[in-house]
Motif scaffolding. Sequence first.
Motif, PDB file in Angstrom:
ATOM      1  N   LEU A   1      38.996  31.686  44.616  1.00  0.00           N
ATOM      2  CA  LEU A   1      39.239  30.595  45.569  1.00  0.00           C
ATOM      3  C   LEU A   1      38.788  31.003  46.967  1.00  0.00           C
ATOM      4  CD1 LEU A   1      42.835  29.712  44.287  1.00  0.00           C
ATOM      5  CD2 LEU A   1      40.619  28.932  43.413  1.00  0.00           C
TER       6      LEU A   1
ATOM      7  N   SER B   1      48.096  33.290  42.006  1.00  0.00           N
ATOM      8  CA  SER B   1      49.064  32.432  42.665  1.00  0.00           C
ATOM      9  C   SER B   1      50.462  32.867  42.291  1.00  0.00           C
ATOM     10  CB  SER B   1      48.858  30.958  42.287  1.00  0.00           C
ATOM     11  OG  SER B   1      49.834  30.171  42.957  1.00  0.00           O
ATOM     12  N   VAL B   2      51.408  32.686  43.217  1.00  0.00           N
ATOM     13  CA  VAL B   2      52.810  32.920  42.894  1.00  0.00           C
ATOM     14  C   VAL B   2      53.572  31.592  42.946  1.00  0.00           C
ATOM     15  CG1 VAL B   2      52.859  35.324  43.661  1.00  0.00           C
ATOM     16  CG2 VAL B   2      53.337  33.501  45.310  1.00  0.00           C
TER      17      VAL B   2
ATOM     18  N   ARG C   1      50.924  25.602  41.468  1.00  0.00           N
ATOM     19  CA  ARG C   1      49.514  26.028  41.497  1.00  0.00           C
ATOM     20  C   ARG C   1      49.155  26.820  40.253  1.00  0.00           C
ATOM     21  NH1 ARG C   1      49.611  28.193  47.626  1.00  0.00           N
ATOM     22  NH2 ARG C   1      49.206  26.212  48.685  1.00  0.00           N
TER      23      ARG C   1
ATOM     24  N   ASN D   1      46.072  25.427  38.253  1.00  0.00           N
ATOM     25  CA  ASN D   1      44.923  26.331  38.107  1.00  0.00           C
ATOM     26  C   ASN D   1      44.522  26.522  36.645  1.00  0.00           C
ATOM     27  OD1 ASN D   1      44.953  26.656  40.851  1.00  0.00           O
ATOM     28  ND2 ASN D   1      45.795  28.732  40.843  1.00  0.00           N
TER      29      ASN D   1
HETATM   30  P1  A2P Z   1      49.852  31.204  46.448  1.00  0.00           P
HETATM   31  O1  A2P Z   1      50.049  32.496  45.677  1.00  0.00           O
HETATM   32  O2  A2P Z   1      50.946  30.928  47.419  1.00  0.00           O
HETATM   33  O3  A2P Z   1      49.580  30.041  45.515  1.00  0.00           O
HETATM   34  P2  A2P Z   1      42.264  34.105  45.311  1.00  0.00           P
HETATM   35  O4  A2P Z   1      42.648  34.028  43.859  1.00  0.00           O
HETATM   36  O5  A2P Z   1      40.900  33.573  45.613  1.00  0.00           O
HETATM   37  O6  A2P Z   1      42.490  35.491  45.888  1.00  0.00           O
HETATM   38  O7  A2P Z   1      43.235  33.123  46.110  1.00  0.00           O
HETATM   39  C1  A2P Z   1      44.595  33.396  46.183  1.00  0.00           C
HETATM   40  C2  A2P Z   1      45.163  32.623  47.345  1.00  0.00           C
HETATM   41  O8  A2P Z   1      45.005  31.225  47.112  1.00  0.00           O
HETATM   42  C3  A2P Z   1      46.624  32.870  47.480  1.00  0.00           C
HETATM   43  O9  A2P Z   1      46.922  32.834  48.862  1.00  0.00           O
HETATM   44  C4  A2P Z   1      47.279  31.689  46.761  1.00  0.00           C
HETATM   45  O10 A2P Z   1      48.522  31.374  47.347  1.00  0.00           O
HETATM   46  C5  A2P Z   1      46.278  30.589  47.009  1.00  0.00           C
HETATM   47  N1  A2P Z   1      46.194  29.618  45.905  1.00  0.00           N
HETATM   48  C6  A2P Z   1      46.317  29.848  44.585  1.00  0.00           C
HETATM   49  N2  A2P Z   1      46.147  28.727  43.872  1.00  0.00           N
HETATM   50  C7  A2P Z   1      45.896  27.739  44.761  1.00  0.00           C
HETATM   51  C8  A2P Z   1      45.644  26.350  44.654  1.00  0.00           C
HETATM   52  N3  A2P Z   1      45.610  25.741  43.465  1.00  0.00           N
HETATM   53  N4  A2P Z   1      45.424  25.656  45.806  1.00  0.00           N
HETATM   54  C9  A2P Z   1      45.473  26.268  47.006  1.00  0.00           C
HETATM   55  N5  A2P Z   1      45.705  27.574  47.175  1.00  0.00           N
HETATM   56  C10 A2P Z   1      45.921  28.319  46.074  1.00  0.00           C
END
Ligand code: A2P
Length: 305
Positions: free
Chosen positions: A215, A258-259, A263, A267
């Motif tokens: 992402l 994600s936590v 999401r 996802n």
């Molecule tokens: P969170 O854990 O609060 O959902 P990457 O996998 O590219 O490293 O991205 C991870 C980041 O994107 C984390 O900050 C996560 O936050 C956030 N994230 C994960 N899923 C989504 C989603 N569906 N939409 C927006 N942000 C997301």
Amino acid sequence: TFPTLTLNTGAKLPAVGLGTWQSPDQEAYNAVATALKLGYRHIDGAAIYRNEVPVGKAIRDSGIPRSEIFVTTKLWGTQHREPEKALDASLQRLGLDYVDLYLVHWPVALKTNNLKDGDLLTIPVKDDGNRDVDLEGWDYVKTWELVQKLVETGKTKAVGVSNFSINNLKAILKPELKFVVPAANQIEVHPQLPQDELIEFCNAHGIVVEAYCPLGSTTSTLLSDPDLLKIASKYSVEPAQVLINWGVARGYSVLPKSVNPKRIESNFKAIKLSPEDIQAISDLHKKVGTHRYVDPKWGSFEAFA
Ligand code: A2P
């Protein structure tokens, strides 16, 4: 549902896995538990994430047969000299008898100046800035020579690498070395860092690519890109889903972290993007240039070139 990929060992890898980097203990436990309930069967971890204990506990508490979950962990830079002991330590923290994939986290062996020799297998409690590139006659080719033998121990079903460039891969694939070909190379990939050449190289050698930061991770502008938002609204999905499915459509494994339960759920929804939209997403970087989320200073140094 998402497809599975086949490793060079014959093992099946579910295309979408849960990333656990930067997930603190309780959140990591809940995220893994939620993901497994929702149908994820691929969990990606690492010793340096310092959350193998809750990640392993959530896997064991899930009640899902171990053989149905694909678990990855990684060898940290300070552990390159003794990968089997490092794997033992990871398995102990995870509370598992084996992992499905053990990756060399970076192609760089590190030393931690303030640790004694015997402590090399210890993950420093915090990054105190004292770690350094190990200059004392070690390189990742030696690391791979040791790691590639670990499959024989039964403690991991497959071995691979992470953050390896084409040059790094060429160095361990030299035919005269007769080393095992890595099953996977886990690298940063998203539309602002499409990595086409590296992916093509991996494909040509039967090395499965795994995309981290799909992402664009926390500092990226990717998720708010207007063109991406347009495509997402066309399919009535979130931009993150478009990015994950773009990666899957390009034929590799994708590891969104994600936590957040909502999401984690969204996802994991497969959508079928049109070839035109896949191309449009591939073209996103042309507007803003490429952007690497992971600071190359952390691990790659001059070796990652
Ligand atoms: P969170 O854990 O609060 O959902 P990457 O996998 O590219 O490293 O991205 C991870 C980041 O994107 C984390 O900050 C996560 O936050 C956030 N994230 C994960 N899923 C989504 C989603 N569906 N939409 C927006 N942000 C997301």
